[in-house]
Scaffold this motif. Structure first.
Motif, PDB file in Angstrom:
ATOM      1  N   THR A  86      -0.171  -8.535   3.099  1.00  0.00           N
ATOM      2  CA  THR A  86      -0.812  -7.998   4.296  1.00  0.00           C
ATOM      3  C   THR A  86       0.163  -7.026   4.948  1.00  0.00           C
ATOM      4  N   PHE A  87      -0.256  -5.791   5.141  1.00  0.00           N
ATOM      5  CA  PHE A  87       0.625  -4.755   5.691  1.00  0.00           C
ATOM      6  C   PHE A  87       0.293  -4.510   7.161  1.00  0.00           C
ATOM      7  N   ARG A  88       1.331  -4.350   7.976  1.00  0.00           N
ATOM      8  CA  ARG A  88       1.170  -4.014   9.386  1.00  0.00           C
ATOM      9  C   ARG A  88       2.021  -2.804   9.760  1.00  0.00           C
ATOM     10  N   ASP A  89       2.403  -2.039   8.755  1.00  0.00           N
ATOM     11  CA  ASP A  89       3.221  -0.854   8.982  1.00  0.00           C
ATOM     12  C   ASP A  89       2.869   0.163   7.902  1.00  0.00           C
ATOM     13  N   ILE A  90       3.435   1.356   7.999  1.00  0.00           N
ATOM     14  CA  ILE A  90       3.213   2.376   6.975  1.00  0.00           C
ATOM     15  C   ILE A  90       4.057   2.015   5.759  1.00  0.00           C
ATOM     16  N   ALA A  91       3.423   1.922   4.621  1.00  0.00           N
ATOM     17  CA  ALA A  91       4.135   1.529   3.403  1.00  0.00           C
ATOM     18  C   ALA A  91       5.186   2.569   3.038  1.00  0.00           C
ATOM     19  N   PRO A  92       6.419   2.162   2.764  1.00  0.00           N
ATOM     20  CA  PRO A  92       7.469   3.109   2.372  1.00  0.00           C
ATOM     21  C   PRO A  92       7.057   3.972   1.181  1.00  0.00           C
ATOM     22  N   ALA A  93       6.296   3.395   0.249  1.00  0.00           N
ATOM     23  CA  ALA A  93       5.868   4.167  -0.926  1.00  0.00           C
ATOM     24  C   ALA A  93       5.009   5.350  -0.513  1.00  0.00           C
ATOM     25  N   PHE A  94       4.176   5.149   0.522  1.00  0.00           N
ATOM     26  CA  PHE A  94       3.337   6.256   0.987  1.00  0.00           C
ATOM     27  C   PHE A  94       4.194   7.391   1.549  1.00  0.00           C
ATOM     28  N   LEU A  95       5.216   7.042   2.338  1.00  0.00           N
ATOM     29  CA  LEU A  95       6.074   8.072   2.921  1.00  0.00           C
ATOM     30  C   LEU A  95       6.808   8.852   1.843  1.00  0.00           C
ATOM     31  N   GLU A  96       7.267   8.179   0.816  1.00  0.00           N
ATOM     32  CA  GLU A  96       7.936   8.870  -0.285  1.00  0.00           C
ATOM     33  C   GLU A  96       6.941   9.748  -1.047  1.00  0.00           C
TER      34      GLU A  96
END
Length: 316
Positions: free
Chosen positions: A3-13
């Protein structure tokens, strides 16, 4: 299952990877058969309001930017809203002083010595120049918050007059507002056919759709971008990206920089990927190659438009 509650680091990369891939693909379009790659630029200009003296200094700064960016191959340059006279807000004085400055420093494009300087600079550089200024019209009876467009040969193509004005005294007490019928401004320049919007009046998706239907193959959105110079003005990035996506055309979104202006100017490719995003509150140039050929095919959207929507009875 996570369950994610933040922007996934993979998306930012991946976001940075998408931007790099898009820049590389656009750069390859320059000079290639069937492609129309041009270098677009923006001058995230520090805002100065200092009367006639400041206006002349601003003119000279824009001319220097034109000359500098011409060496980098820029064929179209966007500057912020009211960059010639300076965008007057509470840090400069009250609304009455804003009115005096906006109207006393207004230019008739046909007779303005500063606009003549800008035309000369654009012609020398072979560059389309889009910039904000206070425009005197109707023999001086009306003054508009306008975006001027100068072609690459120095020809004055005309202006887009802000419509609607932002609903605060620093605009509504200073400038006249054109009729709603004049909200769509498209200019055929030597670089591209551009739709032009002015800060708040570019916040309406229906205006952008109308620009595209009127033949625009690129959106040039000039802003003062009043906001936080530390955090920036986040909405201009996703909004420009969404316009580029929904209308399949590049977007050059130029903002100002100052203690009350937020920066974060950006250039998005047709399809929506931001290729360049400038820092908050800091003067600087932004440059990116955009491929206008990528914007040529819009039929998948055009043929599916609902221009006259009607209410439907909900299904049970």
């Amino acid at each position: 299952m996570k369950t994610f509650r933040d922007i996934a680091p993979a998306f930012l990369e991946n976001f940075k990877t998408f931007a790099q891939q898009t820049r590389e693909a656009s750069a390859k379009a320059v000079g290639k058969d069937g492609q129309r790659g041009i270098v677009a630029g923006m001058y995230q200009m520090a805002n100065h309001c200092d009367g006639e003296k400041g206006k002349q200094a601003n003119t000279e700064r824009i001319c220097r930017a034109v000359a500098a960016l011409a060496k980098r191959g820029v064929k179209l340059l966007a500057c912020p809203e009211m960059c010639l006279q300076g965008y007057f807000t509470w840090v400069n004085g009250d609304a009455d002083k804003a009115r005096a400055a906006g109207r006393n420093l207004a230019d008739d494009a046909a007779t303005s010595s500063q606009i003549a300087q800008l035309r000369k600079a654009a012609r020398a550089a072979g560059m389309v120049l889009v910039f904000g200024f206070s425009e005197k019209a109707s023999g001086g009876k009306k003054v508009f918050n306008s975006i001027g467009v100068i072609d690459a040969d120095g020809k004055w193509l005309g202006s887009h007059r802000k419509n609607p004005l932002f609903p605060w005294d620093f605009e509504t007490k200073v400038f006249d507002e054109p009729p709603k019928a004049d909200r769509v401004s498209v200019f055929k320049t030597k670089a591209a056919t551009i739709g032009v919007t002015n800060c708040f009046d570019g916040s309406f998706p229906e205006t952008i759709r109308a620009l595209r239907l009127a033949g625009a193959e690129m959106l040039v959105w000039c802003n003062a971008a009043v906001g936080d110079p530390v955090m920036g003005n986040f909405d201009r990035v996703p909004t420009a990206s969404s316009y580029a996506t929904a209308h399949n055309m590049p977007v050059v979104c130029c903002n100002g920089a100052a203690e009350n202006l937020s920066g974060t100017s950006n250039i998005c490719a047709a399809g929506g990927v931001p290729m360049v995003v400038l820092p908050p509150g800091e003067e600087g140039y932004g440059v990116a190659t955009v491929n206008l050929a990528a914007a040529a095919n819009w039929e998948i959207y055009r043929t599916r438009l609902v221009l006259k929507p009607k209410a439907q009875t909900p299904r049970p």
